[in-house]
Design an enzyme around this catalytic site. Structure first.
Site, mmCIF file in Angstrom:
data_model
loop_
_atom_site.group_PDB
_atom_site.id
_atom_site.type_symbol
_atom_site.label_atom_id
_atom_site.label_comp_id
_atom_site.label_asym_id
_atom_site.label_seq_id
_atom_site.Cartn_x
_atom_site.Cartn_y
_atom_site.Cartn_z
ATOM 1 N N GLU A 96 0.875 -1.178 0.000
ATOM 2 C CA GLU A 96 0.000 0.000 0.000
ATOM 3 C C GLU A 96 0.907 1.220 0.000
ATOM 4 O OE1 GLU A 96 -2.670 -0.667 3.294
ATOM 5 O OE2 GLU A 96 -3.191 -2.645 2.516
ATOM 6 N N HIS B 38 -2.815 4.031 4.747
ATOM 7 C CA HIS B 38 -2.980 2.747 4.054
ATOM 8 C C HIS B 38 -3.642 2.944 2.692
ATOM 9 C CE1 HIS B 38 -2.158 -0.261 7.372
ATOM 10 N NE2 HIS B 38 -2.075 0.891 8.003
ATOM 11 N N GLU C 209 -7.314 5.350 4.813
ATOM 12 C CA GLU C 209 -7.283 4.529 3.598
ATOM 13 C C GLU C 209 -7.389 5.512 2.442
ATOM 14 O OE1 GLU C 209 -6.802 1.387 3.741
ATOM 15 O OE2 GLU C 209 -7.317 0.860 5.803
HETATM 16 ZN ZN LIG Z 1 -3.257 -1.564 4.945
#
Ligand SMILES: [Zn+2]
Length: 462
Positions: free
Chosen positions: A88, A216, A308
């Protein structure tokens, strides 16, 4: 116009308009970039290593401060961690861009950035998993697609499932009484965690971090604690149940600051998932144990959320500029969030600093402590609070404080040495405070139900 002149003009234009290059950085390139930023801004930066990966790569941190390497009392410490999952990679690139941006804007005397750097100590760890990254990058080069290639460290361990599980203890304590903060590590914790995890734990224990984000990819949402579900309800093949911390409203606001300053996160629909306001409680999305953000909250004074940032875990190089422009304002605004609530010094009658004094806020069952310099930071939303400072062998002091939306309110405590024979016994460094306030029950909002109903796609964890 001759070709040469045209090329020269293009180069000049490129230098003026895009001094930052958008490319993926392998390990050597990453290290070079960090030192390049340091060389360009030597008076407000420092590069240091918090340890090494399994394969011996350094976990380098770039620090921004007007006094690099020094904690100034009442100046909060904040951190960004990227690339914990090696595959990531957007967070890693965004943090390098952010480093170059902070340096450049500081040199340009951008007043917002100057104020940020002079009033905050910022620590940037672009890659927590440099070994996993190299595996993921090599697979990309060979066009090997694999959703999880490079996710784990070189021992095959998922670092975001590798921190000591303190949730079990806090859920027990919330029900039965007991410490509500700074839960102790297991005795043999070093044998139970990977080198990267150990380095990060030692790092977050040695600085009094107040705020943090862990970057992430694989979804686009700002995720706040707890990550580990309290209930054992199973939905589909996963445990999910909204599991708020005592600081739930604050965490929601921190997450929203990021999602709304982000180009599109707040819109909610991303990567086939829907999250109202672009935020989610971690456990309400899917429950995970031994994650880093819960550990920060339960073992230290640090409030961490997990960001994220991209549907594609390894975005193409051509997408990096758009991603940077979509995240730049959010990355800056989130850092600025460390300046809210209350902060101050805890001292005795002779103006000696009191370390590890406990700061409790009535109605919020999560205390914070003063750091090595006697200063404390308590993030709070605007409102009126009853705040108590306690320290072993001192009488507690309680004040009423009204917090506004702007800068943090300065609230100093000067504790008197206790004279009563019933003076509180010295408590262990890891024990909590007396007079606990039970956590407020937070009902899941209708929106959360909708969120859960809409969450159809059960993909591999981000
Ligand atoms: Zn992750």
């Amino acid at each position: 116009m001759s070709d040469l002149v045209s090329i020269f003009l293009q180069l000049l234009l490129f230098k003026l308009v895009a001094p930052v290059t958008f490319r993926h950085h392998r390990y050597d390139d990453l290290v070079r970039t960090l030192y390049k930023v340091h060389n360009e801004c030597p008076h407000v930066t420092r590069v240091y290593s918090i340890g090494r990966s399994v394969k011996g790569r350094h976990l380098y941190v770039l620090e921004f401060s007007d006094y690099p390497g020094i904690h100034e009392p009442l100046e909060p410490e904040v951190k960004y961690v990227g690339n914990m999952h090696g595959n990531e990679v957007l967070g890693r690139e965004l943090l390098l861009q952010l480093s170059e941006f902070l340096c450049e804007e500081f040199r340009n005397r951008n007043q917002r950035i100057v104020r940020l750097v002079e009033g905050t100590r910022i620590h940037i760890l672009p890659s927590m998993n440099p070994d996993g990254y190299e595996v993921a990058a090599a697979a990309q080069d060979r066009d090997i697609s694999g959703y999880l290639v490079g996710r784990n460290n070189a021992n095959g361990v998922d670092l975001n499932r590798n921190f000591p599980d303190l949730n079990t203890y806090i859920y027990y304590n919330e029900k039965n009484g007991g410490p509500n903060h700074h839960l102790p590590l297991p005795d043999n914790w070093k044998n139970q965690v990977e080198p990267e995890t150990q380095a990060v734990i030692q790092w977050i224990r040695s600085f009094n971090f107040v705020l943090s984000a862990n970057l992430h990819g694989g979804a686009v949402v700002a995720n706040y604690p707890y990550d580990k579900s309290l209930e054992h309800r199973v939905r589909g093949f996963r445990r999910t149940a909204n599991t708020p911390t005592p600081d739930d409203t604050l965490f929601q606001k921190l997450a929203k600051v990021y999602s709304y300053a982000h180009g599109w996160m707040h819109q909610g629909w991303n990567c086939g998932d829907y999250f109202p306001d672009g935020i989610t409680n971690g456990a309400s999305w899917y429950s995970l144990s031994k994650g880093m953000q819960d550990f920060n909250y339960l073992h230290t004074n640090c409030f961490e959320i997990t960001l994220e940032l991209s549907c594609d875990k390894f975005p193409r190089q051509e997408e990096l500029q758009r991603e940077w422009l979509g995240n730049r304002e959010a990355l800056i605004q989130f850092l600025e969030q460390v300046h809210q609530g209350i902060k101050g010094m805890v001292r005795d009658e002779n103006y000696n600093n009191l370390v590890d004094a406990v700061i409790s806020v009535s109605g919020i069952n999560h205390d914070v402590t003063s750091g090595d310099h006697g200063d404390y930071f308590r993030l709070l939303l605007p409102g009126t609070y009853t705040v108590t400072a306690t320290a072993p062998k001192f009488d507690p002091e309680t004040v009423s404080v009204t917090v506004g939306p702007g800068e943090p309110k300065l609230v100093n405590f000067q504790l008197k040495r206790s004279t009563s024979p019933a003076a509180p016994k010295r408590r262990g460094p890891n024990s909590g405070h007396r007079g606990r306030v039970l956590p407020k029950k937070v009902q899941p909002r209708a929106a959360r139900k909708k969120e859960m109903m809409m969450k159809q796609s059960q993909r591999v964890p981000a």
